[in-house]
Design a protein around this motif. Structure first.
Motif, mmCIF file in Angstrom:
data_model
loop_
_atom_site.group_PDB
_atom_site.id
_atom_site.type_symbol
_atom_site.label_atom_id
_atom_site.label_comp_id
_atom_site.label_asym_id
_atom_site.label_seq_id
_atom_site.Cartn_x
_atom_site.Cartn_y
_atom_site.Cartn_z
ATOM 1 N N GLU A 1 0.832 -1.189 0.000
ATOM 2 C CA GLU A 1 0.000 0.000 0.000
ATOM 3 C C GLU A 1 0.873 1.247 0.000
ATOM 4 O O GLU A 1 1.955 1.293 0.580
ATOM 5 N N LEU A 2 0.350 2.278 -0.667
ATOM 6 C CA LEU A 2 1.066 3.543 -0.741
ATOM 7 C C LEU A 2 0.921 4.264 0.595
ATOM 8 O O LEU A 2 -0.197 4.398 1.105
ATOM 9 N N VAL A 3 2.043 4.718 1.141
ATOM 10 C CA VAL A 3 1.986 5.428 2.417
ATOM 11 C C VAL A 3 2.404 6.893 2.309
ATOM 12 O O VAL A 3 2.040 7.696 3.176
ATOM 13 N N ALA A 4 3.166 7.250 1.280
ATOM 14 C CA ALA A 4 3.601 8.638 1.158
ATOM 15 C C ALA A 4 3.938 8.920 -0.298
ATOM 16 O O ALA A 4 4.464 8.042 -0.996
ATOM 17 N N SER A 5 3.637 10.136 -0.729
ATOM 18 C CA SER A 5 4.011 10.537 -2.086
ATOM 19 C C SER A 5 4.454 11.987 -2.064
ATOM 20 O O SER A 5 4.082 12.755 -1.172
ATOM 21 N N ILE A 6 5.243 12.332 -3.063
ATOM 22 C CA ILE A 6 5.764 13.698 -3.165
ATOM 23 C C ILE A 6 5.750 14.105 -4.633
ATOM 24 O O ILE A 6 6.065 13.307 -5.518
ATOM 25 N N SER A 7 5.366 15.340 -4.869
ATOM 26 C CA SER A 7 5.264 15.825 -6.240
ATOM 27 C C SER A 7 6.645 16.041 -6.843
ATOM 28 O O SER A 7 7.665 16.027 -6.166
ATOM 29 N N ARG A 8 6.633 16.249 -8.155
ATOM 30 C CA ARG A 8 7.888 16.398 -8.878
ATOM 31 C C ARG A 8 8.756 17.493 -8.287
ATOM 32 O O ARG A 8 9.967 17.354 -8.170
ATOM 33 N N GLY A 9 8.135 18.601 -7.930
ATOM 34 C CA GLY A 9 8.885 19.731 -7.380
ATOM 35 C C GLY A 9 9.111 19.641 -5.885
ATOM 36 O O GLY A 9 9.792 20.496 -5.307
#
Length: 114
Positions: free
Chosen positions: A46-54
């Protein structure tokens, strides 16, 4: 070809901290949102964290919000996951990937136990 190498896992006591790292190559790192995923024993990933390109927009699952921080360094094609206040349920293998892709590394094992 795409290479993703996660590291930094280990055995830690409840309440402890770990810093996971993920070095990526073979694609344009700065063009992708990046994500960390957790796969607990016998469970689905499961996905727990994401961050945008910038690096400006960060999202977290409810299970880790307030305890984990994701950040990235585009100069070194690295995405990190700072894990604080670890709980036994955080145990499992952690993977990083470009968000929405099927590119994953071998993962890094985290065990939270006293």
């Amino acid at each position: 070809q795409v290479q993703i190498v996660e590291s930094g896992g280990g055995l830690v006591q409840p309440g402890g901290s770990l810093l996971l790292s993920c070095v990526a190559s073979g694609f344009t790192f700065s063009a992708y949102d990046m994500a960390w995923h957790h796969q607990g024993p016998g469970k689905q990933r499961e996905l727990v964290a994401s961050i945008s390109r910038g690096g400006v927009v960060r999202n977290y699952s409810e299970s880790v919000k307030g305890r984990f921080t994701i950040f990235r360094d585009s100069a070194s094609n690295t995405v990190y996951l700072q894990m604080n206040s670890l709980k036994p349920e955080d145990t499992g293998v952690y993977y990083c990937s470009p968000r929405g892709s099927s590119w994953f590394g071998q993962g890094t094992q985290v065990i939270v136990s006293s």
